[in-house]
Enzyme design. Structure first.
Site, PDB file in Angstrom:
ATOM      1  NE  ARG A 146      -4.304  -1.564   1.671  1.00  0.00           N
ATOM      2  CZ  ARG A 146      -5.235  -1.989   2.503  1.00  0.00           C
ATOM      3  NH1 ARG A 146      -5.102  -1.801   3.803  1.00  0.00           N
ATOM      4  NH2 ARG A 146      -6.307  -2.588   2.046  1.00  0.00           N
ATOM      5  CE  LYS A 167     -19.114 -14.056   7.370  1.00  0.00           C
ATOM      6  NZ  LYS A 167     -19.203 -12.840   8.206  1.00  0.00           N
ATOM      7  N   GLY A 210      -8.827  -8.516  -0.586  1.00  0.00           N
ATOM      8  CA  GLY A 210      -7.554  -8.771   0.091  1.00  0.00           C
ATOM      9  C   GLY A 210      -7.072 -10.203  -0.095  1.00  0.00           C
ATOM     10  N   GLY A 269     -13.748  -3.450   0.187  1.00  0.00           N
ATOM     11  CA  GLY A 269     -15.118  -2.997   0.411  1.00  0.00           C
ATOM     12  C   GLY A 269     -15.518  -1.855  -0.507  1.00  0.00           C
TER      13      GLY A 269
HETATM   14  P1  ADP Z   1     -11.626 -11.456  -0.556  1.00  0.00           P
HETATM   15  O1  ADP Z   1     -10.795 -10.996   0.636  1.00  0.00           O
HETATM   16  O2  ADP Z   1     -10.766 -11.695  -1.756  1.00  0.00           O
HETATM   17  O3  ADP Z   1     -12.789 -10.550  -0.810  1.00  0.00           O
HETATM   18  P2  ADP Z   1     -13.181 -13.275   1.091  1.00  0.00           P
HETATM   19  O4  ADP Z   1     -12.670 -12.580   2.298  1.00  0.00           O
HETATM   20  O5  ADP Z   1     -14.604 -13.123   0.732  1.00  0.00           O
HETATM   21  O6  ADP Z   1     -12.248 -12.889  -0.184  1.00  0.00           O
HETATM   22  O7  ADP Z   1     -12.948 -14.850   1.248  1.00  0.00           O
HETATM   23  C1  ADP Z   1     -11.674 -15.390   1.426  1.00  0.00           C
HETATM   24  C2  ADP Z   1     -11.695 -16.591   2.320  1.00  0.00           C
HETATM   25  O8  ADP Z   1     -12.632 -17.544   1.897  1.00  0.00           O
HETATM   26  C3  ADP Z   1     -10.342 -17.272   2.321  1.00  0.00           C
HETATM   27  O9  ADP Z   1      -9.796 -17.188   3.601  1.00  0.00           O
HETATM   28  C4  ADP Z   1     -10.643 -18.713   1.905  1.00  0.00           C
HETATM   29  O10 ADP Z   1      -9.934 -19.646   2.682  1.00  0.00           O
HETATM   30  C5  ADP Z   1     -12.116 -18.828   2.181  1.00  0.00           C
HETATM   31  N1  ADP Z   1     -12.725 -19.829   1.302  1.00  0.00           N
HETATM   32  C6  ADP Z   1     -13.043 -19.680   0.018  1.00  0.00           C
HETATM   33  N2  ADP Z   1     -13.571 -20.816  -0.450  1.00  0.00           N
HETATM   34  C7  ADP Z   1     -13.587 -21.706   0.562  1.00  0.00           C
HETATM   35  C8  ADP Z   1     -14.022 -23.037   0.711  1.00  0.00           C
HETATM   36  N3  ADP Z   1     -14.532 -23.700  -0.323  1.00  0.00           N
HETATM   37  N4  ADP Z   1     -13.910 -23.615   1.907  1.00  0.00           N
HETATM   38  C9  ADP Z   1     -13.381 -22.935   2.926  1.00  0.00           C
HETATM   39  N5  ADP Z   1     -12.957 -21.676   2.858  1.00  0.00           N
HETATM   40  C10 ADP Z   1     -13.055 -21.061   1.692  1.00  0.00           C
HETATM   41 MG    MG Z   2     -11.182 -11.160   2.752  1.00  0.00          MG
END
Ligand code: ADP
Ligand code: MG
Length: 388
Positions: free
Chosen positions: A42, A194, A346, A369
């Protein structure tokens, strides 16, 4: 009839800044490990704007938050960040302990702005005090643009001149391009933990994109929504009605893609026993962990055929080698296409980096976000304030 156009003010709109003090809001919310900056991405991303303003002869007062301090928590001091920036710039960076004690210098960094209780409340008095420290204001903190805080929004109302920095300008330009006039096919890959975090984003891409590829733990509520068991999978209960609603929508046939198969495991560890099963009921004692081989192939093919790709959210628990194959397949497909590729989030960026592919995408978005809210079509206060 008048046509109203809105335009983000940029550095060129500031006019002459030679000898002026510019308040520069940056996002230096970096991990601090043992009193040192863990990952300086960053800080490096803000360097072009810092350098551009210095080349124009401006003197800088940098403002950032770090974490969520309760009071003046020394563990969340920006001192390590000031030290790292000084090393990157090869120039001194003085740290101002608070707004009433700002040392002289070409590059000064104000202590963690969230030490001030008025920051997150967008207190007009704090905004006015910040504004009084400078002749002009520049915001380069895309990651904080969805928050109306004193240093991201309130301050703009108290300064004569304000504009977006180069990083913020590029983020807005990239998202405007993919949301308003994407080259088609536009393919969105949405994964992560989620579905409730990303419902607005899924909805928007079901309107905008040609294909929406769902993956990761947020696909399990879709299994549950069909009345099938998900075993011990990470499956957010609030996501089930959301998934049911999405499945019931009359989205154009074939636009919403669910995984074809899954890697399931008996524990979240590299020593787990694993099996490959169709996307459907999962037995007790087993958890969905990753996209299966048929899903990887199908999704990679759609990505390869796209002209524009947006990816947010890993499709598996990629932090474990045993469950990183699906996310790696997506990352490689995104890296190897000549399409315009945008990756946000992230964990998604951490995944790309762990595969050594972070330089192979067109745009790595710095705002998790904020990017999601921009896609949902919401007005971001930090951006609205800089728009004429
Ligand atoms: P980002 O930070 O890229 O927006 P998220 O925070 O929504 O992504 O989700 C990331 C997390 O989701 C990771 O820590 C990953 O381990 C978990 N994850 C994704 N798919 C699975 C899965 N099938 N089973 C368990 N954990 C998962
Ligand atoms: Mg995340």
């Amino acid at each position: 009839m008048t046509t109203q156009t809105t335009r983000l003010r940029t550095l060129d709109d500031l006019g002459d800044v030679r000898g002026s003090r510019v308040l520069l809001r940056v996002d230096f919310n970096t991990p601090i490990v043992d009193g040192r900056v863990g990952d300086d991405t960053r800080i490096r991303q803000a360097l072009p704007t810092i350098q551009a303003l210095r080349e124009r002869g401006a003197r800088l007062l940098l403002v950032s938050h770090l974490g969520r301090p309760q009071g003046r928590d020394p563990a969340l001091s920006l001192r390590p960040v000031a030290e790292r920036l000084a090393a990157l710039l090869d120039a001194p960076v003085a740290l101002a302990p608070d707004l009433d004690d700002v040392p002289d210098g070409d590059v000064v960094m104000l202590e963690n702005i969230r030490y001030e209780p008025g920051e997150t409340k967008n207190d007009p008095e704090l905004a006015a005090r910040l504004a009084a420290l400078a002749d002009a204001y520049v915001n380069d903190a895309f990651g904080s643009a969805h928050r109306a805080h004193a240093s991201t929004e309130g301050v703009v109302h108290h300064v004569a001149r304000s504009a977006a920095g180069l990083l913020l300008e590029r983020e807005v330009a990239t998202f405007t391009r993919i949301l308003r006039a994407p080259e088609r096919p536009l393919v969105a890959i949405l994964g992560g933990a989620k579905v409730t975090d990303k419902i607005g984003v899924i909805q928007r891409f079901l309107e905008l994109a040609d294909d929406v590829l769902i993956g990761g733990a947020m696909s399990y509520p879709f299994i549950a929504a069909r009345g099938e068991p998900v075993g011990d999978s990470l499956c957010e209960p609030a996501g089930i009605p959301v998934a049911r609603e999405l499945l019931g929508q009359v989205a154009p046939a074939g636009k919403l893609h669910l995984p074809l198969d899954l890697v399931i495991g008996d524990e979240l560890s590299d020593d787990a026993h694993t099996r490959i099963v169709d996307f459907g009921p999962i037995d007790d004692g087993w958890e969905g962990m990753d996209a299966g081989p048929r899903t990887r192939e199908a999704y990679a093919k759609l990505i390869a055929g796209a002209a524009t790709v947006f990816w947010n959210g890993p499709v598996g628990a990629f932090e474990f080698e045993a469950f990183s194959g699906g996310t790696r397949a997506i990352a490689e497909a995104v890296a190897h296409t000549s399409a315009l590729t945008v990756v946000g989030g992230g964990d998604s960026i951490a995944a790309l980096r762990s595969f050594g592919l972070e330089d192979e995408v067109t745009h790595l978005s710095t705002g998790g976000g904020a990017a999601l809210e921009l896609i949902e079509g919401r007005a971001l206060p930090g951006i609205v304030a800089l728009t004429s």
